[in-house]
Enzyme design. Structure first.
Site, PDB file in Angstrom:
ATOM      1  N   ASN A 330       9.948 -53.727  12.849  1.00  0.00           N
ATOM      2  CA  ASN A 330      10.151 -52.265  12.930  1.00  0.00           C
ATOM      3  C   ASN A 330       8.769 -51.608  13.070  1.00  0.00           C
ATOM      4  O   ASN A 330       8.265 -50.993  12.146  1.00  0.00           O
ATOM      5  CB  ASN A 330      10.888 -51.780  11.672  1.00  0.00           C
ATOM      6  CG  ASN A 330      11.145 -50.286  11.656  1.00  0.00           C
ATOM      7  OD1 ASN A 330      11.106 -49.638  10.608  1.00  0.00           O
ATOM      8  ND2 ASN A 330      11.417 -49.698  12.792  1.00  0.00           N
ATOM      9  N   CYS A 357      11.512 -46.925  17.468  1.00  0.00           N
ATOM     10  CA  CYS A 357      11.645 -45.479  17.689  1.00  0.00           C
ATOM     11  C   CYS A 357      11.160 -45.142  19.104  1.00  0.00           C
ATOM     12  O   CYS A 357      11.008 -43.964  19.427  1.00  0.00           O
ATOM     13  CB  CYS A 357      10.867 -44.691  16.641  1.00  0.00           C
ATOM     14  SG  CYS A 357       9.110 -45.037  16.664  1.00  0.00           S
TER      15      CYS A 357
HETATM   16  C1  LIG Z   1       8.085 -47.469  11.725  1.00  0.00           C
HETATM   17  S1  LIG Z   1       7.288 -47.832  10.206  1.00  0.00           S
HETATM   18  C2  LIG Z   1       8.517 -48.860   9.490  1.00  0.00           C
HETATM   19  C3  LIG Z   1       8.510 -48.959   8.013  1.00  0.00           C
HETATM   20  C4  LIG Z   1       9.719 -49.617   7.358  1.00  0.00           C
HETATM   21  N1  LIG Z   1      10.276 -50.697   8.128  1.00  0.00           N
HETATM   22  C5  LIG Z   1      10.770 -48.591   7.021  1.00  0.00           C
HETATM   23  O1  LIG Z   1      11.915 -48.710   7.443  1.00  0.00           O
HETATM   24  O2  LIG Z   1      10.453 -47.631   6.281  1.00  0.00           O
HETATM   25  C6  LIG Z   1       6.026 -48.908  10.697  1.00  0.00           C
HETATM   26  C7  LIG Z   1       5.225 -49.505   9.555  1.00  0.00           C
HETATM   27  O3  LIG Z   1       4.312 -50.451  10.124  1.00  0.00           O
HETATM   28  C8  LIG Z   1       3.113 -50.428   9.385  1.00  0.00           C
HETATM   29  N2  LIG Z   1       2.095 -51.043  10.260  1.00  0.00           N
HETATM   30  C9  LIG Z   1       1.367 -50.468  11.240  1.00  0.00           C
HETATM   31  N3  LIG Z   1       0.599 -51.381  11.855  1.00  0.00           N
HETATM   32  C10 LIG Z   1       0.858 -52.568  11.267  1.00  0.00           C
HETATM   33  C11 LIG Z   1       0.382 -53.892  11.469  1.00  0.00           C
HETATM   34  N4  LIG Z   1      -0.515 -54.165  12.415  1.00  0.00           N
HETATM   35  N5  LIG Z   1       0.870 -54.889  10.695  1.00  0.00           N
HETATM   36  C12 LIG Z   1       1.770 -54.630   9.707  1.00  0.00           C
HETATM   37  N6  LIG Z   1       2.254 -53.382   9.463  1.00  0.00           N
HETATM   38  C13 LIG Z   1       1.808 -52.370  10.235  1.00  0.00           C
HETATM   39  C14 LIG Z   1       2.930 -48.964   9.049  1.00  0.00           C
HETATM   40  O4  LIG Z   1       2.083 -48.821   7.925  1.00  0.00           O
HETATM   41  C15 LIG Z   1       4.383 -48.534   8.774  1.00  0.00           C
HETATM   42  O5  LIG Z   1       4.690 -48.677   7.391  1.00  0.00           O
END
Ligand SMILES: C[S@@+](CC[C@H](N)C(=O)[O-])C[C@H]1O[C@@H](n2cnc3c(N)ncnc32)[C@H](O)[C@@H]1O
Length: 399
Positions: A330, A357
């Site tokens: 996600n 999204c």
């Molecule tokens: C669209 S949100 C989804 C969060 C969660 N799945 C939810 O439903 O609330 C994307 C998440 O990816 C994290 N993120 C961004 N870059 C990342 C990376 N390179 N590796 C791991 N997580 C990452 C962000 O901090 C954020 O919490």
């Protein structure tokens, strides 16, 4: 003040939301608001199916649609006006405040508290930040509402003086808003087009308990959470149903945030591992897992590096991260990108659930994983009155 919105929604969902701010030309955030809501959804369906045409989903489930009013759990309000007479809403093209305290897409709890916050700020005498003159203190107020009605209120100010004044007045806010279980002040000294800085001082509480239908999540000031709680619950339940249907014993939730997918999917016989870059989000996910008493590991890390490192998995590997039979991803709008999609393509993982999204980046990532077929797809209308949507797909490795 006139009511911002009047709802004309027939049982079939053919109505539309009327907004006097939009009609007056003072706010265009809900760009599609004049389109009847059912039409908005069907336009998004056509667009999303077109973008994902090459991936050819075998089954499109009916779109998940909830209300078209009072659906947002988070408001990011720009402070305008003058000391003692602040506006909370947006700034117009000349950087004058437009007061949106009666905005009809905000949850009831946010609409109710916004005037109280405005009165509180008026009483502090602090000057709203003047973007043109680069003077003043108050930049934004961020409010997040839990289903229980509890609130997280965050003030974004320019200097230490703003922080000190808010701290000295905090008891008045706590008395006026007892449901504000988390209150903080964020400092953003730079003149930048961003909504918050990195420094945060907590005035009350640590994390907001988001009591969803089956799981309580814990949100800290800078944690991500889906903006539409009821649609997020629908999304988490759909993904959990998919994971159950493929009988996954070992599951990874990459980009797990505060753990929504992982925690909805966890059960006594399933090993779940969540990976996320934000340390604070991982701390929150661990608290939720502890409260639920479930077998889930949450690790701070980069999703791509984690997948590459543990690709193929191995019994007895140091972290005990057995090969998953299902991986949930996600990512942010940019998608999972070439490296992670290639790693998944080269894996022997049976199933992937991808919640996105941004259908455009999703389509690109799916094109890099030709070994997977899209068995099911479903749109979640997380962002009514805008062109944005969430789409989740269930992938199965071709035989
Ligand atoms: C669209 S949100 C989804 C969060 C969660 N799945 C939810 O439903 O609330 C994307 C998440 O990816 C994290 N993120 C961004 N870059 C990342 C990376 N390179 N590796 C791991 N997580 C990452 C962000 O901090 C954020 O919490």
């Amino acid at each position: 003040m006139m009511p911002a919105t009047s709802l004309t929604l027939a049982p079939t969902g053919v109505g539309r939301l009327h907004c006097h701010h939009f009609d007056a030309g003072s706010c265009h955030s809900c760009a599609l608001i004049e389109t009847p809501y059912r039409q908005q959804v069907s336009d998004k369906e056509s667009w999303c199916r077109e973008i994902l045409a090459e991936a050819a989903p075998q089954l499109w489930l009916p779109s998940f649609v909830d209300g078209m009013a009072e659906f947002r759990n988070r408001a990011k309000l720009a402070v305008g006006g003058s000391a003692g007479q602040v506006t909370l809403g947006i700034l117009d093209q000349e950087f004058h405040g437009v007061d949106l305290r009666d905005c009809g897409i905000q949850s009831e709890a946010i609409r109710a508290v916004t005037p109280i916050i405005a009165d509180f700020l008026d009483a502090t005498g602090l000057e709203p930040y003047d973007v043109s003159a680069r003077r003043g203190e108050l930049k934004f107020v961020h409010v997040t509402a839990a289903p229980s009605g509890d609130l997280m209120i965050r003030f974004v100010v320019r200097t230490q003086h703003g922080l000190d004044v808010l701290r000295s007045h905090r008891t008045a806010l706590f008395d006026a808003v007892p449901t504000a279980t988390v209150v903080s002040v964020n400092r953003l000294p730079e003149h930048k087009a961003v909504l918050e800085g990195s420094e945060e001082e907590m005035l009350r509480g640590e994390s907001l308990r988001m009591n969803l239908d089956r799981v309580d999540l814990h949100l800290r000031p800078q944690s991500f959470f889906q903006t539409n709680t009821d649609v997020a619950i629908g999304l988490y339940n759909q993904v959990a149903a998919w994971v159950d249907s493929v009988a996954a014993d070992n599951l990874w939730d990459l980009y797990c945030g505060v753990g929504g997918f992982a925690l909805y999917c966890a059960d006594s016989s399933r090993h779940v591992t969540g990976v996320e870059v934000s340390e604070q989000a991982i701390e929150s996910a661990k608290i939720s897992a502890g409260e639920l008493g479930i077998d889930a590991r949450f690790l701070v890390g980069d999703a791509t590096e984690f997948a590459e490192e543990h690709l193929g998995g191995r019994a007895g590997d140091p972290a005990g991260l057995e090969r998953p039979d299902c991986v949930i991803v996600n990512p942010p709008r940019r998608g999972i990108g070439a490296r992670l999609s290639t790693a998944l393509e080269d894996s022997d993982f049976e199933h992937i659930v991808y919640s996105s999204c941004n259908p455009v980046s999703l389509a690109k990532d799916l094109a890099r994983m030709p070994s997977y077929t899209v068995e099911q797809a479903r749109i979640f209308d997380m962002f009514p009155h805008t062109k944005h949507l969430e789409v989740a797909v269930l992938l199965r490795r071709r035989q």
